[in-house]
Design a protein around this motif. Structure first.
Motif, PDB file in Angstrom:
ATOM      1  N   GLY A  76       0.768  -1.235   0.000  1.00 30.13           N
ATOM      2  CA  GLY A  76       0.000   0.000   0.000  1.00 30.13           C
ATOM      3  C   GLY A  76       0.802   1.289   0.000  1.00 30.13           C
ATOM      4  N   GLY A  77       1.995   1.305   0.574  1.00 30.59           N
ATOM      5  CA  GLY A  77       2.775   2.533   0.668  1.00 30.59           C
ATOM      6  C   GLY A  77       3.208   3.093  -0.674  1.00 30.59           C
ATOM      7  N   ARG A  78       3.780   2.253  -1.501  1.00 35.43           N
ATOM      8  CA  ARG A  78       4.215   2.720  -2.820  1.00 35.43           C
ATOM      9  C   ARG A  78       3.024   3.041  -3.719  1.00 35.43           C
ATOM     10  NH1 ARG A  78       7.995  -2.231  -3.739  1.00 35.43           N
ATOM     11  NH2 ARG A  78       6.250  -3.011  -2.565  1.00 35.43           N
ATOM     12  N   ALA A  79       1.893   2.382  -3.468  1.00 30.90           N
ATOM     13  CA  ALA A  79       0.673   2.687  -4.227  1.00 30.90           C
ATOM     14  C   ALA A  79       0.222   4.113  -3.946  1.00 30.90           C
ATOM     15  CB  ALA A  79      -0.435   1.702  -3.874  1.00 30.90           C
ATOM     16  N   ALA A  80       0.352   4.564  -2.699  1.00 29.54           N
ATOM     17  CA  ALA A  80      -0.005   5.937  -2.346  1.00 29.54           C
ATOM     18  C   ALA A  80       0.917   6.927  -3.054  1.00 29.54           C
ATOM     19  CB  ALA A  80       0.057   6.130  -0.835  1.00 29.54           C
ATOM     20  N   LEU A  81       2.206   6.620  -3.106  1.00 29.85           N
ATOM     21  CA  LEU A  81       3.161   7.479  -3.812  1.00 29.85           C
ATOM     22  C   LEU A  81       2.818   7.557  -5.294  1.00 29.85           C
ATOM     23  CD1 LEU A  81       5.864   9.080  -3.944  1.00 29.85           C
ATOM     24  CD2 LEU A  81       6.968   6.883  -4.380  1.00 29.85           C
ATOM     25  N   ALA A  82       2.508   6.415  -5.900  1.00 27.90           N
ATOM     26  CA  ALA A  82       2.171   6.389  -7.322  1.00 27.90           C
ATOM     27  C   ALA A  82       0.877   7.159  -7.595  1.00 27.90           C
ATOM     28  CB  ALA A  82       2.047   4.950  -7.809  1.00 27.90           C
ATOM     29  N   ALA A  83      -0.088   7.073  -6.690  1.00 29.36           N
ATOM     30  CA  ALA A  83      -1.332   7.826  -6.853  1.00 29.36           C
ATOM     31  C   ALA A  83      -1.055   9.325  -6.783  1.00 29.36           C
ATOM     32  CB  ALA A  83      -2.349   7.410  -5.798  1.00 29.36           C
ATOM     33  N   ALA A  84      -0.224   9.745  -5.842  1.00 26.88           N
ATOM     34  CA  ALA A  84       0.134  11.166  -5.738  1.00 26.88           C
ATOM     35  C   ALA A  84       0.845  11.630  -7.004  1.00 26.88           C
ATOM     36  CB  ALA A  84       1.013  11.397  -4.511  1.00 26.88           C
ATOM     37  N   ALA A  85       1.699  10.778  -7.553  1.00 31.29           N
ATOM     38  CA  ALA A  85       2.408  11.125  -8.789  1.00 31.29           C
ATOM     39  C   ALA A  85       1.436  11.273  -9.953  1.00 31.29           C
ATOM     40  CB  ALA A  85       3.464  10.063  -9.104  1.00 31.29           C
ATOM     41  N   ALA A  86       0.461  10.387 -10.047  1.00 28.26           N
ATOM     42  CA  ALA A  86      -0.520  10.464 -11.137  1.00 28.26           C
ATOM     43  C   ALA A  86      -1.357  11.731 -11.031  1.00 28.26           C
ATOM     44  CB  ALA A  86      -1.409   9.224 -11.143  1.00 28.26           C
ATOM     45  N   VAL A  87      -1.744  12.089  -9.819  1.00 29.45           N
ATOM     46  CA  VAL A  87      -2.499  13.330  -9.618  1.00 29.45           C
ATOM     47  C   VAL A  87      -1.632  14.522 -10.003  1.00 29.45           C
ATOM     48  CG1 VAL A  87      -3.526  14.833  -7.859  1.00 29.45           C
ATOM     49  CG2 VAL A  87      -4.070  12.384  -7.896  1.00 29.45           C
ATOM     50  N   ARG A  88      -0.377  14.516  -9.571  1.00 32.84           N
ATOM     51  CA  ARG A  88       0.541  15.614  -9.916  1.00 32.84           C
ATOM     52  C   ARG A  88       0.739  15.714 -11.430  1.00 32.84           C
ATOM     53  NH1 ARG A  88       5.497  17.986  -6.842  1.00 32.84           N
ATOM     54  NH2 ARG A  88       6.432  19.191  -8.514  1.00 32.84           N
ATOM     55  N   ALA A  89       0.688  14.570 -12.108  1.00 32.86           N
ATOM     56  CA  ALA A  89       0.854  14.543 -13.562  1.00 32.86           C
ATOM     57  C   ALA A  89      -0.391  15.031 -14.290  1.00 32.86           C
ATOM     58  CB  ALA A  89       1.202  13.130 -14.023  1.00 32.86           C
ATOM     59  N   GLY A  90      -1.491  15.219 -13.566  1.00 34.14           N
ATOM     60  CA  GLY A  90      -2.701  15.758 -14.179  1.00 34.14           C
ATOM     61  C   GLY A  90      -3.825  14.774 -14.403  1.00 34.14           C
ATOM     62  N   TYR A  91      -3.666  13.550 -13.944  1.00 33.39           N
ATOM     63  CA  TYR A  91      -4.750  12.573 -14.064  1.00 33.39           C
ATOM     64  C   TYR A  91      -5.825  12.901 -13.028  1.00 33.39           C
ATOM     65  CZ  TYR A  91      -1.966   9.731 -17.216  1.00 33.39           C
ATOM     66  OH  TYR A  91      -1.262   9.276 -18.297  1.00 33.39           O
ATOM     67  N   ASP A  92      -7.093  12.858 -13.457  1.00 36.97           N
ATOM     68  CA  ASP A  92      -8.203  13.223 -12.572  1.00 36.97           C
ATOM     69  C   ASP A  92      -8.817  12.021 -11.862  1.00 36.97           C
ATOM     70  OD1 ASP A  92      -8.089  15.956 -13.246  1.00 36.97           O
ATOM     71  OD2 ASP A  92      -9.301  15.610 -15.025  1.00 36.97           O
ATOM     72  N   ASP A  93      -8.842  10.876 -12.519  1.00 34.11           N
ATOM     73  CA  ASP A  93      -9.510   9.691 -11.982  1.00 34.11           C
ATOM     74  C   ASP A  93      -8.451   8.735 -11.441  1.00 34.11           C
ATOM     75  OD1 ASP A  93     -11.251   7.666 -11.342  1.00 34.11           O
ATOM     76  OD2 ASP A  93     -11.819   7.210 -13.411  1.00 34.11           O
ATOM     77  N   VAL A  94      -7.996   8.998 -10.221  1.00 33.74           N
ATOM     78  CA  VAL A  94      -6.897   8.231  -9.614  1.00 33.74           C
ATOM     79  C   VAL A  94      -7.365   7.649  -8.294  1.00 33.74           C
ATOM     80  CG1 VAL A  94      -4.541   8.337  -8.712  1.00 33.74           C
ATOM     81  CG2 VAL A  94      -5.198   9.775 -10.661  1.00 33.74           C
TER      82      VAL A  94
END
Length: 89
Positions: free
Chosen positions: A46-64
């Motif tokens: 779960g920890g790295r999944a949270a980091l990857a989700a934050a990265a996707a949001v920062r990249a501009g993805y809306d549905d994360v």
């Protein structure tokens, strides 16, 4: 997991911080993610999944979303398919 795309968490970071949005968009695109598509992140616990989700949001993805129970939970449920890629180390 069926349909999963591999993007190592270390590739999202530069000196311990998330890379700039444009660099993250490029990484996600090269990994097979498409603008406007949904992103569900997972890892083993779960920890790295949270980091990857934050990265996707920062990249501009809306549905994360982050699958917070992650692969460790998925693999224990016999009804959930597990795909093994022979090219992945």
């Amino acid at each position: 997991m069926p349909g999963a795309l591999l993007l190592p968490h270390a590739s999202l970071l530069d000196d311990g911080r998330l890379k700039p949005p444009s660099a993250l968009r490029d990484l996600l695109s090269k990994a097979g993610f498409r603008a406007g598509g949904h992103v569900i992140t997972h890892c083993d616990g779960g920890g790295r999944a949270a980091l990857a989700a934050a990265a996707a949001v920062r990249a501009g993805y809306d549905d994360v979303r982050a699958y917070y129970l992650s692969f460790a939970d998925w693999a224990t449920d016999e009804s959930c398919p597990v795909i093994v890629d022979p090219q992945t180390p």
